[in-house]
Enzyme design. Structure first.
Site, short mmCIF file in Angstrom:
data_model
loop_
_atom_site.label_atom_id
_atom_site.label_comp_id
_atom_site.label_asym_id
_atom_site.label_seq_id
_atom_site.Cartn_x
_atom_site.Cartn_y
_atom_site.Cartn_z
CB ILE A 14 39.84 39.53 38.12
CG1 ILE A 14 41.11 38.89 37.55
CG2 ILE A 14 40.19 40.48 39.26
CD1 ILE A 14 42.06 39.87 36.84
CE1 TYR A 140 42.76 45.14 29.00
CE2 TYR A 140 45.15 45.03 29.24
CZ TYR A 140 43.88 44.75 29.72
OH TYR A 140 43.74 44.10 30.92
P1 NDP Z 1 37.34 38.13 31.81
O1 NDP Z 1 37.40 38.26 30.34
O2 NDP Z 1 37.44 36.78 32.45
O3 NDP Z 1 36.03 38.87 32.38
C1 NDP Z 1 35.72 40.15 31.95
C2 NDP Z 1 34.48 40.60 32.69
O4 NDP Z 1 34.14 41.93 32.24
C3 NDP Z 1 33.29 39.72 32.42
O5 NDP Z 1 32.50 39.62 33.58
C4 NDP Z 1 32.56 40.50 31.34
O6 NDP Z 1 31.18 40.23 31.28
C5 NDP Z 1 32.79 41.91 31.81
N1 NDP Z 1 32.53 42.87 30.75
C6 NDP Z 1 33.17 43.03 29.59
N2 NDP Z 1 32.62 44.03 28.88
C7 NDP Z 1 31.58 44.50 29.61
C8 NDP Z 1 30.60 45.50 29.41
N3 NDP Z 1 30.56 46.24 28.30
N4 NDP Z 1 29.70 45.71 30.38
C9 NDP Z 1 29.70 44.97 31.50
N5 NDP Z 1 30.59 43.99 31.75
C10 NDP Z 1 31.53 43.76 30.81
O7 NDP Z 1 38.49 39.10 32.32
P2 NDP Z 1 39.38 39.10 33.64
O8 NDP Z 1 38.63 38.60 34.80
O9 NDP Z 1 40.68 38.51 33.28
O10 NDP Z 1 39.61 40.68 33.77
C11 NDP Z 1 38.92 41.49 34.69
C12 NDP Z 1 39.60 42.86 34.70
O11 NDP Z 1 40.96 42.69 35.06
C13 NDP Z 1 39.59 43.54 33.34
O12 NDP Z 1 39.41 44.93 33.50
C14 NDP Z 1 40.98 43.24 32.80
O13 NDP Z 1 41.40 44.20 31.88
C15 NDP Z 1 41.79 43.29 34.08
N6 NDP Z 1 43.06 42.58 34.01
C16 NDP Z 1 43.12 41.24 33.69
C17 NDP Z 1 44.36 40.62 33.65
C18 NDP Z 1 44.52 39.17 33.31
O14 NDP Z 1 45.67 38.73 33.14
N7 NDP Z 1 43.48 38.38 33.23
C19 NDP Z 1 45.59 41.36 33.91
C20 NDP Z 1 45.41 42.74 34.23
C21 NDP Z 1 44.18 43.31 34.29
P3 NDP Z 1 30.62 39.07 30.29
O15 NDP Z 1 30.79 37.77 31.03
O16 NDP Z 1 29.20 39.44 30.11
O17 NDP Z 1 31.43 39.12 29.04
#
Ligand code: NDP
Length: 234
Positions: A14, A140
């Site tokens: 996202i 979460y």
């Molecule tokens: P992804 O798992 O595809 O991506 C997660 C992102 O967060 C990655 O870029 C990851 O970096 C980064 N990240 C995780 N931990 C850290 C950290 N400690 N410091 C910096 N960056 C970090 O997730 P989504 O794209 O699906 O989700 C994005 C957001 O949307 C999240 O907050 C999620 O909770 C929320 N969301 C997602 C939904 C879904 O259905 N997918 C639904 C509702 C909300 P890296 O690549 O380095 O791991």
């Protein structure tokens, strides 16, 4: 004038879609990534949102390249799903530390330059799960519900300074985060979604672009669901 934007977790999922959407709209976008490379065509800064020093350093690099950050999207997030009976304390606190305290660290660093500029947009990526609850995701859901209270408090603190703070609550979006679910789990969730399908990342990104735009100048403290009706407005 192009604005300086910072998106955390903007290297995939996202966050990457949000970064591409805002970049296409003419903004100067910095994306954070924890390791590896920045995505093609976007300015990348390394950042781990569990460290204030790392967040501060990322802002400094983004500011040096693009100027003071006017739009910040706190998107980085993780899941560590398990039922409460099996959930170790660190499984709970790790998720809170990244999803909720991480957003605190990002907003904390973002606010001072915005106060100086007398404008700013803070957008927090929550989840429908924070409002509905979800068995196996107490950590979460607590982190995502926390973002609502956190964001609304900031909206009250910062409104008079022309800084809006809004919360986006996506439902079930096609990314790596949901790809780990089994086909049965995905089908069960899909049945509960009135629109009958998962969201594409662009469908969330375009809502964020709107909230960051001039068209959303009178919206603050709002929770905007982007969930195909799953939460029915919660
Ligand atoms: P992804 O798992 O595809 O991506 C997660 C992102 O967060 C990655 O870029 C990851 O970096 C980064 N990240 C995780 N931990 C850290 C950290 N400690 N410091 C910096 N960056 C970090 O997730 P989504 O794209 O699906 O989700 C994005 C957001 O949307 C999240 O907050 C999620 O909770 C929320 N969301 C997602 C939904 C879904 O259905 N997918 C639904 C509702 C909300 P890296 O690549 O380095 O791991």
């Amino acid at each position: 004038m192009p604005r300086s934007v910072l998106v955390t977790g903007g290297n995939r999922g996202i966050g990457l879609a949000i970064a591409r959407e805002l970049s296409a709209a003419g903004d100067l976008v910095a994306v954070t990534h924890r390791s590896g490379q920045a995505p093609d065509g976007l300015f990348g800064v390394t950042c781990d949102v569990t460290s204030q020093e790392s967040v501060d350093a990322a802002f400094e690099k983004a500011e040096a390249e693009h100027g003071p950050v006017e739009v910040v999207v706190a998107n980085a997030g993780i899941t560590k799903d398990t039922l409460l009976a099996m959930m170790k304390e660190e499984t709970f606190t790790d998720v809170i530390d990244t999803n909720l305290t991480g957003a605190y660290r990002v907003a904390k660093r973002a606010v001072r330059p915005m106060l100086r500029l007398k404008r700013g947009r803070i957008i927090l990526v929550s989840s429908v799960v924070g409002l509905l609850g979800s068995a196996g995701q107490a950590n979460y859901a607590a982190s995502k519900a926390g973002l609502v209270g956190f964001g609304r408090s900031l909206a009250r603190e910062l409104g008079s300074r022309n800084i809006t703070v809004n919360i986006v609550a996506p439902g079930f979006v096609e990314t790596d985060m949901t790809a780990v679910l089994t086909e049965e789990q995905q089908a069960a969730i899909q049945k509960q979604i009135p629109l009958g399908r998962q969201a594409k990342v662009g469908e969330v990104a375009r809502v964020v672009r709107f909230l960051a735009s001039e068209d959303a100048s009178y919206i603050t403290g709002a929770v905007i669901p982007v969930d195909g009706g799953l939460g029915m407005g919660h």
